[in-house]
Design an enzyme around this catalytic site. Structure first.
Site, PDB file in Angstrom:
ATOM      1  N   SER A 163       0.923  -8.610   1.119  1.00  0.00           N
ATOM      2  CA  SER A 163       0.235  -8.557   2.420  1.00  0.00           C
ATOM      3  C   SER A 163      -0.561  -9.844   2.600  1.00  0.00           C
ATOM      4  CB  SER A 163      -0.726  -7.371   2.437  1.00  0.00           C
ATOM      5  OG  SER A 163      -1.615  -7.469   3.524  1.00  0.00           O
ATOM      6  N   TYR A 176      -7.856  -2.962  -0.950  1.00  0.00           N
ATOM      7  CA  TYR A 176      -6.472  -3.268  -0.574  1.00  0.00           C
ATOM      8  C   TYR A 176      -6.184  -4.743  -0.877  1.00  0.00           C
ATOM      9  CZ  TYR A 176      -2.300  -3.486   2.483  1.00  0.00           C
ATOM     10  OH  TYR A 176      -1.026  -3.665   2.996  1.00  0.00           O
TER      11      TYR A 176
HETATM   12  N1  LIG Z   1       2.803  -2.726   8.500  1.00  0.00           N
HETATM   13  C1  LIG Z   1       2.089  -3.803   8.249  1.00  0.00           C
HETATM   14  O1  LIG Z   1       1.519  -4.433   9.151  1.00  0.00           O
HETATM   15  C2  LIG Z   1       1.930  -4.309   6.844  1.00  0.00           C
HETATM   16  C3  LIG Z   1       1.155  -5.458   6.644  1.00  0.00           C
HETATM   17  C4  LIG Z   1       1.015  -5.955   5.357  1.00  0.00           C
HETATM   18  C5  LIG Z   1       1.633  -5.325   4.290  1.00  0.00           C
HETATM   19  N2  LIG Z   1       2.371  -4.208   4.512  1.00  0.00           N
HETATM   20  C6  LIG Z   1       2.987  -3.591   3.336  1.00  0.00           C
HETATM   21  O2  LIG Z   1       4.318  -3.224   3.632  1.00  0.00           O
HETATM   22  C7  LIG Z   1       4.731  -2.170   2.750  1.00  0.00           C
HETATM   23  C8  LIG Z   1       5.495  -1.133   3.536  1.00  0.00           C
HETATM   24  O3  LIG Z   1       4.621  -0.501   4.461  1.00  0.00           O
HETATM   25  P1  LIG Z   1       5.052  -0.181   5.978  1.00  0.00           P
HETATM   26  O4  LIG Z   1       4.391  -1.170   6.812  1.00  0.00           O
HETATM   27  O5  LIG Z   1       6.528  -0.010   6.064  1.00  0.00           O
HETATM   28  O6  LIG Z   1       4.284   1.194   6.219  1.00  0.00           O
HETATM   29  P2  LIG Z   1       4.825   2.694   6.187  1.00  0.00           P
HETATM   30  O7  LIG Z   1       5.863   2.866   7.231  1.00  0.00           O
HETATM   31  O8  LIG Z   1       3.610   3.547   6.230  1.00  0.00           O
HETATM   32  O9  LIG Z   1       5.521   2.834   4.753  1.00  0.00           O
HETATM   33  C9  LIG Z   1       4.777   3.022   3.571  1.00  0.00           C
HETATM   34  C10 LIG Z   1       5.748   3.510   2.508  1.00  0.00           C
HETATM   35  O10 LIG Z   1       5.050   3.594   1.257  1.00  0.00           O
HETATM   36  C11 LIG Z   1       5.277   4.888   0.713  1.00  0.00           C
HETATM   37  N3  LIG Z   1       4.146   5.332  -0.078  1.00  0.00           N
HETATM   38  C12 LIG Z   1       2.837   5.375   0.266  1.00  0.00           C
HETATM   39  N4  LIG Z   1       2.100   5.928  -0.720  1.00  0.00           N
HETATM   40  C13 LIG Z   1       2.978   6.239  -1.728  1.00  0.00           C
HETATM   41  C14 LIG Z   1       2.863   6.847  -2.990  1.00  0.00           C
HETATM   42  N5  LIG Z   1       1.684   7.302  -3.464  1.00  0.00           N
HETATM   43  N6  LIG Z   1       3.978   6.996  -3.732  1.00  0.00           N
HETATM   44  C15 LIG Z   1       5.184   6.580  -3.278  1.00  0.00           C
HETATM   45  N7  LIG Z   1       5.372   6.002  -2.076  1.00  0.00           N
HETATM   46  C16 LIG Z   1       4.278   5.858  -1.315  1.00  0.00           C
HETATM   47  C17 LIG Z   1       5.490   5.816   1.896  1.00  0.00           C
HETATM   48  O11 LIG Z   1       6.205   6.966   1.459  1.00  0.00           O
HETATM   49  P3  LIG Z   1       6.090   8.425   2.192  1.00  0.00           P
HETATM   50  O12 LIG Z   1       5.952   8.160   3.671  1.00  0.00           O
HETATM   51  O13 LIG Z   1       7.362   9.098   1.824  1.00  0.00           O
HETATM   52  O14 LIG Z   1       4.892   9.107   1.626  1.00  0.00           O
HETATM   53  C18 LIG Z   1       6.303   4.907   2.810  1.00  0.00           C
HETATM   54  O15 LIG Z   1       7.661   4.947   2.472  1.00  0.00           O
HETATM   55  C19 LIG Z   1       3.440  -1.681   2.063  1.00  0.00           C
HETATM   56  O16 LIG Z   1       3.389  -2.168   0.752  1.00  0.00           O
HETATM   57  C20 LIG Z   1       2.333  -2.293   2.906  1.00  0.00           C
HETATM   58  O17 LIG Z   1       1.165  -2.510   2.135  1.00  0.00           O
HETATM   59  C21 LIG Z   1       2.534  -3.687   5.764  1.00  0.00           C
END
Ligand SMILES: NC(=O)c1ccc[n+]([C@@H]2O[C@H](COP(=O)([O-])OP(=O)(O)OC[C@H]3O[C@@H](n4cnc5c(N)ncnc54)[C@H](OP(=O)(O)O)[C@@H]3O)[C@@H](O)[C@H]2O)c1
Length: 266
Positions: A163, A176
């Site tokens: 991130s 975070y």
């Molecule tokens: N969206 C953004 O703007 C953004 C910015 C910077 C970094 N990121 C990073 O991108 C990555 C993907 O996130 P996303 O944006 O696609 O958000 P998202 O749609 O909320 O996806 C998060 C994923 O992580 C899984 N997860 C969360 N807690 C978990 C746990 N305890 N055990 C196993 N799996 C878990 C969720 O699984 P379930 O739903 O099945 O529980 C889901 O598949 C993350 O690492 C996040 O930090 C996102």
């Protein structure tokens, strides 16, 4: 050919964590088009990952189903694991190896947790530990779980989804930022140690990506989109494209790529 210079992904096996979320699903879409077998994980959103598998099979059918010699769809398996649990994370790697009968070639440690608590006085110890466990300890255990197989075959790709928070920026709190900053340090250290075994290690560091559980749409981050220089949220596919670049470029290792629409991170 030097080991890392083989950039063909066809027939490889990728473990993609957090495939039930926005960015993980987009990564799975990119990988299936390169004929990669997939082990997809979820924690609580089983329906989302099942629906993703249906979409992936449809995509494959549309692309190859009309051919006279029909290409079989890559093998796709679904795995449930709470990555806050060390035991479940270790077991996940074993389950994937058992189900596919071979080692993981590509690890995409994408699953992540981030509750928007910004001030240190509001961050409980439990919240800190949970965030570190999911975002840092689990990627460590996953890398540890797959790296033996990669080393034995002299080829591997590891991509962490970090991130902009790793650089101290972003809309979440210091817990975070610490988890993602730790991930970047781990990435750079592993990259320097694993290159000689044909394994590259990189991270993508997104910010403000829409159509995800973290940021479903602009209304969930009121007032923030007009602070992004390109004037919009990023898309999961734009992050997935960068992940694919790292998977298909064996001369790039130890790098962190910020995908932030121009948002400053230093
Ligand atoms: N969206 C953004 O703007 C953004 C910015 C910077 C970094 N990121 C990073 O991108 C990555 C993907 O996130 P996303 O944006 O696609 O958000 P998202 O749609 O909320 O996806 C998060 C994923 O992580 C899984 N997860 C969360 N807690 C978990 C746990 N305890 N055990 C196993 N799996 C878990 C969720 O699984 P379930 O739903 O099945 O529980 C889901 O598949 C993350 O690492 C996040 O930090 C996102």
């Amino acid at each position: 050919m030097p080991k890392t210079a083989d950039n063909l992904l066809t027939g490889r096996l990728a473990l993609v964590t957090g495939a039930s979320g926005g960015i993980g699903a987009a990564i799975a879409h990119e990988l299936i088009l390169r004929e990669v077998d997939l082990a997809l994980t979820y924690s609580s959103s089983r329906e989302a990952v099942e629906s993703l598998v249906t979409q992936l099979k449809d995509v494959w059918e549309r692309k190859y189903g009309v051919h006279i010699i029909k290409n079989e769809c890559p093998v796709i398996t679904i795995h449930q694991a709470d990555l806050a649990s060390a035991d479940q994370t270790v077991k996940l790697c074993q389950d994937v190896n058992e189900k596919h009968g071979r080692p993981v070639d590509i690890l995409i440690a994408n699953a992540g947790y981030g509750k928007r608590i910004q001030d240190i006085w509001d961050i409980s110890l439990d919240e800190f530990e949970h965030t570190l466990n999911v975002n840092l300890r689990a990627p460590f255990l996953l890398a540890k779980g797959v790296v033996g197989g990669m080393k034995a075959q002299g080829w591997g790709r590891i991509v962490f989804v970090s991130s902009i928070a790793a650089y101290g920026a972003g809309i979440n709190g210091c817990h975070y930022a610490a988890s993602k900053g730790g991930m970047m340090g781990m990435m750079k250290n592993l990259a320097s140690r694993l290159a000689e075994h044909g394994i590259t290690v990189n991270d993508v560091a997104p910010a403000m990506i829409g159509r995800t559980g973290m940021i479903p749409n602009e209304s969930t981050v009121p007032g923030l989109v007009n602070t992004i220089p390109v004037g919009r949220l990023g898309t999961p596919k734009e992050v997935a494209d960068a992940v694919l670049m790292f998977c298909t470029n064996g001369y790039t290792t130890g790098q962190s790529l910020v995908i932030s629409g121009g948002l400053r991170h230093h």
